[in-house]
Write an enzyme that holds these catalytic residues in place. Structure first.
Site, PDB file in Angstrom:
ATOM      1  CG  ASN A  91      -1.277   4.790  12.696  1.00 31.11           C
ATOM      2  OD1 ASN A  91      -1.757   4.866  11.586  1.00 31.11           O
ATOM      3  ND2 ASN A  91       0.479   4.791  12.923  1.00 31.11           N
ATOM      4  CD  GLU A 107       5.955   8.719  11.276  1.00 29.15           C
ATOM      5  OE1 GLU A 107       6.513   8.293  12.773  1.00 29.15           O
ATOM      6  OE2 GLU A 107       6.643   8.671  10.987  1.00 29.15           O
ATOM      7  CB  CYS A 112       5.043   1.453  12.766  1.00 32.41           C
ATOM      8  SG  CYS A 112       6.387   1.946  12.676  1.00 32.41           S
ATOM      9  N   GLY A 113       4.454   0.890   8.999  1.00 36.77           N
ATOM     10  CA  GLY A 113       3.430   0.406   8.472  1.00 36.77           C
ATOM     11  C   GLY A 113       5.221   0.129   8.031  1.00 36.77           C
ATOM     12  CB  CYS A 166       4.663   7.766   7.352  1.00 32.82           C
ATOM     13  SG  CYS A 166       3.666   7.184   8.575  1.00 32.82           S
ATOM     14  N   GLY A 167       4.777   4.542   6.220  1.00 30.36           N
ATOM     15  CA  GLY A 167       4.066   3.515   5.579  1.00 30.36           C
ATOM     16  C   GLY A 167       2.358   3.212   5.569  1.00 30.36           C
TER      17      GLY A 167
END
Ligand code: API
Length: 286
Positions: free
Chosen positions: A164, A215, A73-74, A224-225
């Site tokens: 991911n 997502e 999760c960036g 979303c990183g």
């Protein structure tokens, strides 16, 4: 149970600091579904657990709004880095964080009051082989602008894992794309055994992208990183942007700077902000 709500470009999570208090054998999937719901809980894109690690300085776990556990999760990493430095758990401005998708290195930038304003994350190397995304097909082949039929629809996808899974499509205008229709169709396609984050990209020029995301496990979010990183990798693979230079990725919640360097590492730089601290009434959760 104490929590902190933070966001990275509007991609917001409820953070639980397990360095201070253990939550025991909590059903984190159930907790995330309840807490993420804006009507019956607090409202967020999911929850993030900050903990200790045997292989890095700290550990981060992320659970999406539907309770599924994400592998990276960036935006969450930037928030965790800020939290750890601001609350003096991190003794230096750069340190490592273990995620399910691998260990990453973060570096915080502070203002004259020693408050973290920007965080840079070395997101590691992207994985391109279908076996690593994971997705159906020859596991040692890649999906670069590959025509993929799902249901009655044909998509051209470039698939990248940043720890991911991401399926990236290039379109003329991301605002015109039916993301809330196609997003769940692609996310839940049996082509992606662990489901997938669905990213839509418009190339503005050789060093700027527009990006939106559906997502996995949370639906449309403001940013979303890991998706922005996957978008830069995908655009580079399709020779749509210049290589090795910082790319500005414009997301609905704000901008990130992403570069895929000549050593195959992807770097992401952006902000992270607090929203509130609070107390969760646990008996309502169980
Ligand atoms: N918003 C996150 C990605 C969450 C990924 C999660 N949806 C999954 O992979 O299951 C980010 O900033 O990278």
């Amino acid at each position: 149970m104490q929590f902190t709500k933070m966001h990275g470009l509007g991609n917001n999570y409820i953070f639980f600091n397990l360095l201070e208090t253990s939550m025991g054998e909590q059903d984190f999937a159930k907790l995330s579904k309840k807490v993420s719901n804006v009507n019956f809980g607090i409202g967020s894109d999911g929850i993030i657990l900050i903990g200790s690690s045997d292989v890095a300085d700290f550990q981060m776990r992320i659970f999406n709004a539907d309770g599924s556990e994400g592998r990276n999760c960036g935006n969450g990493l930037r928030c965790v880095a800020k939290y750890l430095f601001d609350h003096m758990y991190a003794a230096t401005r750069d340190f490592t964080i273990e995620t399910l998708g691998g260990v990453v290195r973060v570096e915080v930038e502070v203002d004259k009051r020693q408050i973290v304003r920007y965080v840079t994350v070395d997101m590691g190397t992207p994985k391109l082989l279908k076996g690593m995304i994971p997705m159906a097909g020859n596991p040692s082949s890649t999906a670069i602008n590959e025509p993929i039929s799902i249901g009655a629809k044909l998509f051209h996808m470039t698939c990248v894992s940043m720890g991911n899974p991401h399926a990236i499509q290039f379109v003329d205008d991301i605002e015109d794309y039916p993301l809330s229709t196609n997003g769940p169709i692609i996310e839940h396609s049996n082509l992606f055994p662990e489901r997938v984050n669905v990213g839509i990209v418009t190339v503005r020029n050789r060093n700027e992208l527009n990006y939106r995301v559906w997502e996995r496990g949370s639906g449309i979010t403001m940013a979303c990183g890991t998706g922005a990183c996957a978008a830069v990798v995908a655009a580079t693979l399709n020779d749509m942007i210049d290589k090795y230079i910082p790319i500005t990725v414009h997301l609905p919640g704000g901008d990130l700077t992403v570069s895929w360097d000549e050593h195959d590492h992807v770097w992401m730089r952006g902000q992270a902000e607090y929203i509130c601290h609070g107390e969760l009434v646990m008996e309502e959760i169980n």
